[in-house]
Design a protein around this motif. Structure first.
Motif, mmCIF file in Angstrom:
data_model
loop_
_atom_site.group_PDB
_atom_site.id
_atom_site.type_symbol
_atom_site.label_atom_id
_atom_site.label_comp_id
_atom_site.label_asym_id
_atom_site.label_seq_id
_atom_site.Cartn_x
_atom_site.Cartn_y
_atom_site.Cartn_z
ATOM 1 N N ARG A 56 11.081 13.045 -6.488
ATOM 2 C CA ARG A 56 12.260 12.422 -7.088
ATOM 3 C C ARG A 56 12.130 10.906 -7.062
ATOM 4 N N SER A 84 12.137 7.126 -7.945
ATOM 5 C CA SER A 84 13.041 6.403 -8.834
ATOM 6 C C SER A 84 12.323 5.274 -9.556
ATOM 7 N N HIS A 143 3.155 -4.230 -9.788
ATOM 8 C CA HIS A 143 2.808 -4.444 -8.386
ATOM 9 C C HIS A 143 2.635 -3.100 -7.667
ATOM 10 N N LYS A 172 -0.587 -1.401 -6.032
ATOM 11 C CA LYS A 172 -0.699 -0.929 -4.650
ATOM 12 C C LYS A 172 -1.313 0.463 -4.618
ATOM 13 N N TYR A 182 -13.178 6.603 1.211
ATOM 14 C CA TYR A 182 -13.105 7.473 2.388
ATOM 15 C C TYR A 182 -13.743 8.832 2.089
ATOM 16 N N MET A 183 -13.402 9.384 0.940
ATOM 17 C CA MET A 183 -13.962 10.691 0.572
ATOM 18 C C MET A 183 -15.467 10.572 0.329
ATOM 19 N N LEU A 219 -6.308 -6.778 -2.341
ATOM 20 C CA LEU A 219 -5.574 -6.809 -1.070
ATOM 21 C C LEU A 219 -4.387 -7.778 -1.082
ATOM 22 N N PRO A 220 -4.571 -9.042 -1.526
ATOM 23 C CA PRO A 220 -3.433 -9.961 -1.440
ATOM 24 C C PRO A 220 -2.299 -9.560 -2.377
ATOM 25 N N GLN A 221 -1.118 -9.855 -1.951
ATOM 26 C CA GLN A 221 0.033 -9.547 -2.791
ATOM 27 C C GLN A 221 -0.061 -10.272 -4.127
ATOM 28 N N LYS A 248 -1.802 -8.554 -6.947
ATOM 29 C CA LYS A 248 -1.153 -7.435 -7.623
ATOM 30 C C LYS A 248 0.008 -7.904 -8.500
ATOM 31 N N ARG A 249 0.486 -9.098 -8.222
ATOM 32 C CA ARG A 249 1.623 -9.597 -9.013
ATOM 33 C C ARG A 249 1.186 -10.530 -10.136
ATOM 34 N N VAL A 303 18.063 2.387 -12.231
ATOM 35 C CA VAL A 303 17.485 2.047 -10.924
ATOM 36 C C VAL A 303 16.035 1.605 -11.116
ATOM 37 N N VAL A 343 12.947 -3.399 -7.503
ATOM 38 C CA VAL A 343 12.328 -4.571 -6.879
ATOM 39 C C VAL A 343 11.469 -4.088 -5.724
ATOM 40 N N ASN A 344 10.303 -4.661 -5.612
ATOM 41 C CA ASN A 344 9.391 -4.246 -4.545
ATOM 42 C C ASN A 344 9.922 -4.567 -3.165
ATOM 43 N N MET A 401 -0.674 -11.681 3.674
ATOM 44 C CA MET A 401 0.332 -11.700 4.720
ATOM 45 C C MET A 401 1.735 -11.727 4.130
ATOM 46 N N ASP A 417 2.604 -10.352 1.528
ATOM 47 C CA ASP A 417 2.863 -8.984 1.113
ATOM 48 C C ASP A 417 3.480 -8.192 2.264
ATOM 49 N N GLN A 426 6.968 -9.248 3.145
ATOM 50 C CA GLN A 426 7.961 -8.693 2.235
ATOM 51 C C GLN A 426 8.284 -7.248 2.610
ATOM 52 N N LYS A 444 11.876 -5.730 3.724
ATOM 53 C CA LYS A 444 12.433 -4.615 2.952
ATOM 54 C C LYS A 444 12.643 -3.414 3.844
ATOM 55 N N ARG A 470 8.032 2.512 3.528
ATOM 56 C CA ARG A 470 9.476 2.251 3.460
ATOM 57 C C ARG A 470 10.310 3.527 3.464
ATOM 58 N N PRO A 475 -11.039 14.819 5.854
ATOM 59 C CA PRO A 475 -9.654 14.869 5.361
ATOM 60 C C PRO A 475 -8.916 16.133 5.789
#
Lengths: 412, 472
Positions: free
Chosen positions: A90, A92, A263, A267, A278-279, A327-329, A332-333, A406, A411-412, B1, B3, B6, B10, B112, B268
């Motif tokens: 579900r 949003s 964003h 992620k 990993y796999m 990696l850095p925010q 992604k933005r 929604v 908003v992240n 950081m 990120d 935030q 949140k 979250r 896994p």
């Protein structure tokens, strides 16, 4: 020079602001832009060129075609997974891109037509189809109840039946919701998604065994399905980011799908890049460590000639670099950066598939053919055309979905 | 950081506009009272009874270990090829239990999932106690206990080093990291609540002990800022551990050449299984705790239902892994591989195999039904069955080795009295530690639960009223 000019012109056209228009009340496209037409032309040219290639070198054609086919169906299957997940959890935030991802999965039934060349080329692709080979090979005889032509075809039909039914069920209800919303519609979609997810897990796994793993019929790995799944989801996420960004660039999506959605998609892309590694690492480490010849030969093949270079590059380029770059925010933005990374991850995904499938075709080393490009363009063009046609035929967002507001304000 | 920052803001502060995560609309004070009461009230009789039972079991553990040191591992039912026996079964079982705690405290925090706040604290405590129980087994299994330090890469005059290529050494690093990070994470999370208990302390000893442990916390703005950042960084560090620890545990088996052990899906698959069993254990404990301490509003049905859904997902993943193993065993065309699996399902340990399949694959599927996954009695039974199943999963993996390449050497591994004594003892230790935790530390993260109450939202209607009253 001439071609450069043309490509610049195409680029200009695609990026021009006036290209696409969305009615802000109905969210319907008043101007669909020319992406679909361009894609169709590219697709037809690509397929036609590939047909010429088929006459020239059918072996190369079939392998190139298989990789291209799997690459593009990955996007559609990833979208199917995304939708199932959206309904089950579900979610949003993803409501605003639901129509986009539904359109991506709507291509699945058409892919059934596009798999026909793979079926026709089975004899060249899969050497377990050679009766004389099987006759002298005890292991293949053992596997014959599974690896045989009729059962292979039955399975292909079954996979497509499952995927298409799920796709139809979700899209039909989505269309019904566009007319009038009822809570029961979402509930029904969720209901389909639950068994759908189970079926998806198994069909995707066995499809990857059939289409890719059985290229080397002696080789086996229990993690292979999960490994392919990570790639499938990466393809879909990267493609979605590109399409969202494309529409943002057109101004069509402003205030509907925003940097916040990109964003989050970024992620997920980041997370599944790690998951893929990993796999892949689990598979490699365990096979390397046990050092059983019945398993190691698969990696040793990829250590021959120029394959070695690709084998070294793959983990760095498919995991190391994007790990740092996503990696850095800010990464992604930043719209352009994320767009570039999405293209890059699609390229990596292609490289991964190429690395899985092609050593069977040219064990001595990488033998890159123009047909690799033409089949990619051919199937890709048709894929994007079909996807775009579906997408622009209705509203760009599920207008009646109670979660839409929604999602748009997410908003992240 | 940025990120991370935030995410922290949140995760901790996002107004609860979707739904009420805590039922019964308690005030901040009621939350503090409800949780602190458990620690502050007079020790209930039932606690003494339970603690008596579990500490007796712990005593049994100590006796069994003492006898083991005296006699050697011959007192166990070990044989060749089942050379690891119950010790490894219990190790993997306990370390797996711990994983849910880390998933809840770290992964769900980063994702979250604010409903986690109710169960976070005691799931984390469970992690720590489960890891303690787990670590006993490799230590006592070495045989010559006086040279147990050999498992650590300590420079020594003999120039003897552990084999760095051995996953058993990787285990040492993995467990060590896991225990350290989990403990730190848990402790950092506890600080504000310890300060609450310090403020409420009624006698001097409590005041001093909680005072020292709360590290001078007074709840200032700056302290909260640093605290949240520290919490977030620890969550980010702990997240990969959820995957890495059990992946390495799986490699203890999977790097070998043995049919049934060597298969690529193990990492896994073990991780999914660990989370699965851990959630089942959290569920068992949560249901008991909510009944015993009247915390029904905090461990409410929404939280329990979501935990059941996670069990459904991870249980299905485990089922998928079983199916893959079985299919590929056949598909490999390797007769030993096939034999290993047929032997599991239809050999002398078929009973254990089918316990495992019914408990791990079939039981969680009932959670598709909303009715069943919101039924306390059902989920309580299911959570216990799942843990039984997950214990048997490791049992099946380990003991079905008793039929290997040489049919004349086939045997049947039977645990001895001392094997069982140590297993029971480890449960005793786990529950003793857990009961002590319930008695002396707040089992619910009060400060976090308050953060998800509607009043924590600056736009909360009640606040506005209070605000305007204050202004006028």
């Amino acid at each position: 020079m001439q071609s450069l000019k043309i490509s610049l012109k195409v680029k200009e056209q695609i990026l021009s602001k006036e290209n696409m228009k969305l009615d802000r009340n109905t969210y319907k496209f008043t101007d669909k832009g020319n992406l679909g037409n361009i894609a169709l032309v590219v697709g037809i040219v690509g397929l036609a060129a590939s047909a010429v290639g088929y006459i020239q070198d059918s072996h190369q054609f079939y392998f190139s075609y298989l990789v291209a086919f799997f690459f593009w169906i990955s996007v559609a299957l990833g979208a199917l997974f995304f939708n199932l997940l959206h309904h089950l959890t579900r979610a949003s935030w993803s409501t605003a891109i639901r129509k986009l991802t539904e359109s991506m999965m709507s291509v699945i039934p058409f892919m059934f037509v596009l798999i026909i060349p793979v079926l026709l080329g089975m004899h060249e692709l899969y050497h377990w189809t050679h009766e004389d080979v099987v006759a002298t090979d005890l292991v293949l005889q053992q596997k014959a109840p599974y690896l045989n032509i009729p059962f292979f075809i039955i399975r292909v039909v079954f996979y497509f039946a499952v995927w298409s039914i799920l796709t139809f069920a979700l899209i039909k209800n989505s269309a019904r919701q566009d007319i009038k919303h009822e809570d029961s519609i979402l509930a029904r979609m969720r209901k389909y998604s639950a068994p759908g997810m189970m079926l998806f897990a198994f069909t995707l796994t066995f499809a990857s065994f059939d289409w890719l793993m059985s290229l080397e019929p002696h080789w086996f790995s229990t993690i292979f399905g999960v490994y392919i799944f990570c790639g499938v989801f990466i393809s879909m996420l990267a493609f979605t980011i590109i399409m969202v960004r494309y529409q943002n660039g057109q101004g069509a999506f402003d205030g509907i799908v925003t940097v916040e959605h990109r964003h989050t998609l970024g992620k997920l892309l980041f997370a599944f890049t790690i998951m893929w590694a990993y796999m892949g690492f689990s598979q490699y480490l365990l096979i390397w460590y046990a050092n059983l010849p019945e398993e190691t030969f698969w990696y040793l093949q990829r250590w021959e000639g120029s394959w070695r270079t690709l084998s070294i590059i793959l983990p760095i380029a498919h995991f190391g670099l994007p790990f740092v770059a996503l990696l850095p925010q800010a990464a992604k933005r930043n719209g352009n950066w994320l767009l570039m990374m999405a293209f890059y991850m699609l390229l990596m995904r292609y490289m991964d598939l190429y690395w899985i499938a092609m050593p069977t075709h040219s064990p001595e080393g990488i033998n890159y053919s123009w047909m690799d490009i033409s089949t990619m363009a051919g199937i890709g063009g048709i894929f994007i055309w079909l996807f775009w046609r579906k997408y622009t035929s209705g509203a760009a967002v599920p207008v009646n979905d109670p979660g839409l507001k929604v999602s748009m304000e997410y908003v992240n | 950081m940025a990120d991370l920052a935030q995410t922290a803001t949140k995760a901790l502060k996002e107004p609860a506009h979707h739904e009420r995560l805590i039922t019964g609309e308690p005030s901040f004070e009621q939350v503090t009272n409800a949780v602190s009461r458990v620690v502050e009230s007079k020790t209930p009789k039932a606690w003494w009874v339970l603690f008596g039972i579990s500490s007796s079991a712990t005593l049994l553990l100590l006796v069994a270990i003492a006898y083991l040191f005296w006699e050697g591992i011959g007192i166990w039912g070990l044989n060749v090829p089942v050379a690891w026996g119950l010790a490894i079964v219990n190790l993997v079982f306990w370390i797996g239990i711990g994983h849910a705690g880390t998933l809840i405290s770290a992964v769900l925090f980063l994702l979250r999932q604010r409903w986690r706040t109710s169960i976070n604290r005691f799931a984390e405590a469970m992690t720590i106690f489960a890891v303690i129980c787990a670590l006993i087994f490799p230590a006592i299994h070495v045989g010559r206990i006086w040279v147990v330090y050999y498992i650590f890469p300590i420079p020594n005059q003999m120039g003897v080093w552990p084999n760095f290529r051995s996953p058993l050494l990787w285990d040492v690093f993995a467990f060590g990291t896991y225990f350290t990070v989990s403990l730190l994470f848990w402790y950092v999370g506890l600080i504000p609540d310890l300060a609450t208990l310090r403020e409420r302390a009624t006698n001097r000893i409590k005041k001093i002990v909680y005072g020292v442990l709360s590290l001078g916390w007074y709840g200032g703005n700056k302290q909260w800022k640093h605290y949240e950042m520290a919490y977030l960084i620890l969550a980010a560090i702990a997240t990969p551990l959820v995957l890495s620890v059990h992946s390495i545990v799986s490699m203890d088996f999977a790097v070998s050449l043995l049919p049934g052990w060597h298969t690529t899906i193990f990492p896994p698959y073990f991780v999914a299984g660990a989370i699965f069993s851990g959630f089942a254990m959290v569920m068992t404990l949560a249901i008991l705790a909510r009944a015993a301490f009247g915390l029904k509003d905090i461990f409410n049905m929404r939280v329990l239902e979501r935990m059941n859904l996670i069990m459904l997902v991870t249980g299905s993943m485990v089922g998928y892994a079983y199916a893959m193993e079985f299919f590929i065993a056949w598909y490999s065309g390797n007769e030993y591989e096939m034999f290993a699996f047929v032997n599991r399902a239809f050999g002398p340990y078929a009973w254990a195999y089918w316990i495992m399949i019914s408990c791990n694959v079939i039981v969680p599927q009932f959670f598709w039904s909303k009715k069943l996954r919101t039924n306390i009695a059902f989920m309580f039974i299911a959570s216990i069955l799942i843990n039984v199943g997950m214990w048997f999963e490791r049992f099946v993996i380990v003991v079905t080795l008793s039929r290997d390449y040489l049919p004349s050497a086939w045997g049947y591994y039977t645990p001895t009295f001392w094997d069982i004594a140590i297993l029971i003892g480890s449960f005793g230790l786990f529950f003793s530690l857990f009961l002590l935790f319930l008695r002396f530390l707040p089992m619910v993260a009060m400060s976090e639960v308050k953060g998800v109450l509607p009043q924590a939202d600056p736009h909360f209607a009640g606040n506005k009223q209070a605000h305007s009253q204050a202004v006028s």
